[in-house]
Design a protein around this motif. Structure first.
Motif, PDB file in Angstrom:
ATOM      1  N   HIS A 311       0.345  -1.028   0.028  1.00  0.00           N
ATOM      2  CA  HIS A 311       0.014  -0.395   0.133  1.00  0.00           C
ATOM      3  C   HIS A 311       0.520   1.187   0.078  1.00  0.00           C
ATOM      4  O   HIS A 311       1.694   1.553   0.855  1.00  0.00           O
ATOM      5  N   SER A 312       0.661   2.293  -1.376  1.00  0.00           N
ATOM      6  CA  SER A 312       1.607   3.176  -0.989  1.00  0.00           C
ATOM      7  C   SER A 312       0.421   4.337  -1.915  1.00  0.00           C
ATOM      8  O   SER A 312      -0.094   3.575  -3.272  1.00  0.00           O
ATOM      9  N   GLY A 313       0.496   5.099  -1.691  1.00  0.00           N
ATOM     10  CA  GLY A 313      -0.538   6.130  -1.674  1.00  0.00           C
ATOM     11  C   GLY A 313      -1.184   7.170  -1.054  1.00  0.00           C
ATOM     12  O   GLY A 313      -1.287   6.699   0.183  1.00  0.00           O
ATOM     13  N   PRO A 314      -3.114   7.302  -1.239  1.00  0.00           N
ATOM     14  CA  PRO A 314      -3.500   8.587   0.164  1.00  0.00           C
ATOM     15  C   PRO A 314      -3.372   7.678   1.050  1.00  0.00           C
ATOM     16  O   PRO A 314      -4.177   6.120   0.879  1.00  0.00           O
ATOM     17  N   VAL A 315      -3.226   7.871   2.280  1.00  0.00           N
ATOM     18  CA  VAL A 315      -3.739   6.769   3.030  1.00  0.00           C
ATOM     19  C   VAL A 315      -5.708   6.755   3.695  1.00  0.00           C
ATOM     20  O   VAL A 315      -6.503   7.702   3.199  1.00  0.00           O
ATOM     21  N   TYR A 316      -5.257   5.269   4.079  1.00  0.00           N
ATOM     22  CA  TYR A 316      -6.792   5.157   4.594  1.00  0.00           C
ATOM     23  C   TYR A 316      -7.246   4.198   5.708  1.00  0.00           C
ATOM     24  O   TYR A 316      -6.016   3.164   5.731  1.00  0.00           O
ATOM     25  N   TYR A 317      -7.628   4.750   7.099  1.00  0.00           N
ATOM     26  CA  TYR A 317      -7.252   3.385   8.207  1.00  0.00           C
ATOM     27  C   TYR A 317      -8.692   2.509   7.624  1.00  0.00           C
ATOM     28  O   TYR A 317      -9.343   3.507   9.306  1.00  0.00           O
ATOM     29  N   GLU A 318      -8.505   1.744   8.231  1.00  0.00           N
ATOM     30  CA  GLU A 318      -8.619   0.521   7.949  1.00  0.00           C
ATOM     31  C   GLU A 318      -9.435   0.089   9.217  1.00  0.00           C
ATOM     32  O   GLU A 318      -8.330  -0.655   9.748  1.00  0.00           O
ATOM     33  N   GLY A 319     -10.875   0.023  10.206  1.00  0.00           N
ATOM     34  CA  GLY A 319     -10.703   0.040  11.081  1.00  0.00           C
ATOM     35  C   GLY A 319     -10.912   0.269  12.003  1.00  0.00           C
ATOM     36  O   GLY A 319     -10.759   0.493  13.326  1.00  0.00           O
ATOM     37  N   LEU A 320     -10.626   1.864  12.310  1.00  0.00           N
ATOM     38  CA  LEU A 320     -10.578   3.283  13.372  1.00  0.00           C
ATOM     39  C   LEU A 320     -12.248   3.055  13.834  1.00  0.00           C
ATOM     40  O   LEU A 320     -11.741   3.403  15.213  1.00  0.00           O
ATOM     41  N   GLU A 321     -12.938   2.736  13.058  1.00  0.00           N
ATOM     42  CA  GLU A 321     -13.968   2.712  14.185  1.00  0.00           C
ATOM     43  C   GLU A 321     -14.167   1.577  15.081  1.00  0.00           C
ATOM     44  O   GLU A 321     -15.067   2.135  16.561  1.00  0.00           O
ATOM     45  N   GLU A 322     -13.841   0.580  14.519  1.00  0.00           N
ATOM     46  CA  GLU A 322     -14.279  -0.004  15.765  1.00  0.00           C
ATOM     47  C   GLU A 322     -13.508   0.323  16.741  1.00  0.00           C
ATOM     48  O   GLU A 322     -13.039  -0.386  17.916  1.00  0.00           O
ATOM     49  N   VAL A 323     -11.951  -0.008  16.377  1.00  0.00           N
ATOM     50  CA  VAL A 323     -11.081   0.647  17.906  1.00  0.00           C
ATOM     51  C   VAL A 323     -11.125   2.277  18.396  1.00  0.00           C
ATOM     52  O   VAL A 323     -10.810   2.254  20.013  1.00  0.00           O
ATOM     53  N   LEU A 324     -12.056   3.302  17.817  1.00  0.00           N
ATOM     54  CA  LEU A 324     -12.544   4.290  18.717  1.00  0.00           C
ATOM     55  C   LEU A 324     -13.427   4.054  19.608  1.00  0.00           C
ATOM     56  O   LEU A 324     -13.864   4.547  20.841  1.00  0.00           O
ATOM     57  N   LYS A 325     -14.055   2.862  19.158  1.00  0.00           N
ATOM     58  CA  LYS A 325     -15.358   2.091  20.217  1.00  0.00           C
ATOM     59  C   LYS A 325     -14.769   1.533  21.368  1.00  0.00           C
ATOM     60  O   LYS A 325     -15.368   1.555  23.078  1.00  0.00           O
ATOM     61  N   MET A 326     -13.392   1.151  21.616  1.00  0.00           N
ATOM     62  CA  MET A 326     -12.729   0.668  22.601  1.00  0.00           C
ATOM     63  C   MET A 326     -12.465   1.121  24.269  1.00  0.00           C
ATOM     64  O   MET A 326     -12.244   2.407  23.710  1.00  0.00           O
ATOM     65  N   ASP A 327     -12.151   0.559  25.162  1.00  0.00           N
ATOM     66  CA  ASP A 327     -12.252   1.115  26.226  1.00  0.00           C
ATOM     67  C   ASP A 327     -11.023   1.893  26.418  1.00  0.00           C
ATOM     68  O   ASP A 327      -9.852   0.876  26.796  1.00  0.00           O
ATOM     69  N   LYS A 328     -10.958   2.663  27.283  1.00  0.00           N
ATOM     70  CA  LYS A 328      -9.268   2.903  27.419  1.00  0.00           C
ATOM     71  C   LYS A 328      -8.281   2.867  26.423  1.00  0.00           C
ATOM     72  O   LYS A 328      -7.609   2.777  26.988  1.00  0.00           O
ATOM     73  N   VAL A 329      -8.537   3.262  24.969  1.00  0.00           N
ATOM     74  CA  VAL A 329      -7.657   3.374  24.374  1.00  0.00           C
ATOM     75  C   VAL A 329      -7.667   3.989  23.605  1.00  0.00           C
ATOM     76  O   VAL A 329      -8.474   5.339  23.741  1.00  0.00           O
ATOM     77  N   TYR A 330      -6.594   5.397  23.278  1.00  0.00           N
ATOM     78  CA  TYR A 330      -6.564   6.580  22.723  1.00  0.00           C
ATOM     79  C   TYR A 330      -5.710   6.858  21.542  1.00  0.00           C
ATOM     80  O   TYR A 330      -4.840   5.778  21.144  1.00  0.00           O
ATOM     81  N   VAL A 331      -6.391   7.215  20.362  1.00  0.00           N
ATOM     82  CA  VAL A 331      -5.588   6.952  18.651  1.00  0.00           C
ATOM     83  C   VAL A 331      -4.862   8.520  19.041  1.00  0.00           C
ATOM     84  O   VAL A 331      -5.816   9.328  18.468  1.00  0.00           O
ATOM     85  N   HIS A 332      -4.244   8.462  17.966  1.00  0.00           N
ATOM     86  CA  HIS A 332      -3.086   9.467  18.181  1.00  0.00           C
ATOM     87  C   HIS A 332      -2.337   8.486  16.498  1.00  0.00           C
ATOM     88  O   HIS A 332      -1.915   8.243  15.594  1.00  0.00           O
ATOM     89  N   LEU A 333      -2.753   9.700  14.846  1.00  0.00           N
ATOM     90  CA  LEU A 333      -2.705   9.311  13.674  1.00  0.00           C
ATOM     91  C   LEU A 333      -1.476  10.995  13.493  1.00  0.00           C
ATOM     92  O   LEU A 333      -2.535  12.016  13.933  1.00  0.00           O
ATOM     93  N   TYR A 334      -0.825  10.888  13.037  1.00  0.00           N
ATOM     94  CA  TYR A 334       0.270  11.468  13.061  1.00  0.00           C
ATOM     95  C   TYR A 334       0.061  13.133  11.802  1.00  0.00           C
ATOM     96  O   TYR A 334       0.781  13.169  11.226  1.00  0.00           O
ATOM     97  N   GLY A 335      -0.964  12.532  10.619  1.00  0.00           N
ATOM     98  CA  GLY A 335      -1.681  13.794   9.748  1.00  0.00           C
ATOM     99  C   GLY A 335      -0.872  13.424   8.434  1.00  0.00           C
ATOM    100  O   GLY A 335      -0.525  14.572   7.281  1.00  0.00           O
ATOM    101  N   LYS A 336      -0.135  12.585   8.519  1.00  0.00           N
ATOM    102  CA  LYS A 336       0.322  12.157   6.734  1.00  0.00           C
ATOM    103  C   LYS A 336      -0.445  11.634   6.031  1.00  0.00           C
ATOM    104  O   LYS A 336      -1.293  10.773   6.165  1.00  0.00           O
ATOM    105  N   LYS A 337      -0.342  12.486   4.302  1.00  0.00           N
ATOM    106  CA  LYS A 337      -1.595  12.013   3.500  1.00  0.00           C
ATOM    107  C   LYS A 337      -1.035  10.826   2.556  1.00  0.00           C
ATOM    108  O   LYS A 337      -1.996  10.357   2.569  1.00  0.00           O
TER     109      LYS A 337
END
Length: 375
Positions: A311-337
């Motif tokens: 995978h090389s190109g514009p980024v897509y985060y598969e499964g992001l919503e599933e992880v954000l539903k988890m308790d005491k879990v903090y997601v940091h995305l670095y803003g790299k396009k």
């Protein structure tokens, strides 16, 4: 208002700037790429090469205090700025030791800091003469980062992938675990240590896979690791924040692997898991404020988000919503396009009292959240 400059605008600069919002400071960033993760968060962005003398010198003249988020900077410019009264943390003299893996290893030997046996090589021909030293790890003197510039040498057949450049060949350690200790040093010489963390590496990419804090260590190993890290950093004679990476071998001995003179991947978890984060601590150092409390609020795990193979190109985060539903879990995305295989794109911190549950959740995050390209 104090003017503070950061050389480099990647994710470390981004997270440092996120913390800067809490302080009375005017921020400057020097970076080649105007779309870098830190560009939109600073007060003043300057496009330029951090390895170029004139660019770094002119940038440094704008600020009162200067720091780095990557080692590949122009040291001569920093030395001149320091002579002219700009506060440079870490000091250029300390950065000169750490920047080159050869000088770094020789420094450990001179200071009687335990580290694995090593041989200095000038080229590939010299490497081929070291069959009796195997198994070993070859590291480029300069230019390596995030697992690049490192080759494992198990047999003489591995010599073909070796580097034809100045390097250090280190005896491979009979490893029990890898740990890291963050050490803070204030301009007045005050020190503070974050508790050791335990690192698990991806053997394919040679990148941090996930991390547990605190490290599971015997008490004598814990104290030995902290004592070695503190001795090393004090020997550098520089204010700053330092990440000391260490090996614990099968006999319980603690050996220094290498040191980073800056905020570090092994300290990301401190944003949520500790009273003072590594980023807050560095601002306290840069602004000559009291060092913060390094105690943990809760044990934690950390998962790096790495670009998937193929995978090389514009980024897509598969499964992001599933992880954000988890308790005491903090997601940091670095803003790299743009993503590419092996590129660090973010991290996830997980908090909890139970170590088994932390490992389980870290595994779930790794399975669920994939860094891919947009369809």
């Amino acid at each position: 208002m104090i003017k503070a400059g950061i050389l480099g605008g990647g994710q470390l600069g981004r997270m440092l700037l996120q913390q800067a919002a809490n302080y009375h400071v005017e921020t400057y960033v020097l970076e080649n790429d105007e779309t870098c993760p830190a560009a939109h968060l600073c007060h003043h962005f300057v496009k330029g090469d951090i390895r170029d003398y004139d660019t770094v010198y002119q940038f440094g003249k704008k600020v009162d205090v200067l720091t780095i988020e990557i080692e590949s900077v122009n040291l001569e410019a920093l030395e001149q700025l320091e002579k002219e009264g700009v506060k440079v943390y870490p000091k250029p003299a300390a950065l000169r030791i750490i920047k080159n893996k050869i000088i770094q290893k020789e420094f450990y030997k001179e200071q009687e800091i335990p580290t694995s046996p090593f041989v200095i090589l000038q080229n590939k021909a010299a490497l081929r003469e070291q069959a009796a030293f195997l198994p070993a790890v070859q590291k480029l003197g300069e230019g390596g980062y995030d697992g690049k510039g490192v080759e494992l040498m198990h047999t003489t057949a591995d010599f073909e992938k070796g580097f034809d450049a100045p390097s250090v060949l280190e005896k491979m350690v009979n490893l029990e675990k890898e740990i890291a200790v963050m050490v803070a040093v204030s301009p007045s010489g005050e020190t503070a240590l974050f508790p050791p963390v335990e690192m698990v590496f991806d053997p394919r990419l040679n990148l941090l896979d996930f991390q547990l804090s605190p490290a599971h260590l015997q008490e004598k190993t814990f104290w030995k690791a902290e004592a070695i890290a503190l001795k090393l950093v004090k020997a550098l004679q520089s204010p700053g924040l330092f990440a000391v990476e260490l090996f614990v071998d099968k006999n319980g001995e603690v050996l220094v692997n290498e040191t980073a003179p800056r905020v570090h991947n092994s300290g990301h978890h401190t944003i949520e898991a500790h009273i003072t984060s590594q980023y807050d601590m560095l601002w306290r150092i840069l602004l000559a404020l009291p060092l913060g409390n390094t105690d943990a609020l809760l044990p934690s795990a950390l998962v790096n988000l790495i670009g998937e193979e193929g995978h090389s190109g514009p980024v897509y985060y598969e499964g992001l919503e599933e992880v954000l539903k988890m308790d005491k879990v903090y997601v940091h995305l670095y803003g790299k396009k743009q993503t590419k295989p092996g590129r660090k794109m973010g991290h996830v911190t997980i908090l909890g009292n139970d170590r088994i549950d932390l490992v389980h959740k870290a595994t779930r995050v790794k399975q669920a959240l994939k860094v891919k390209t947009a369809e």
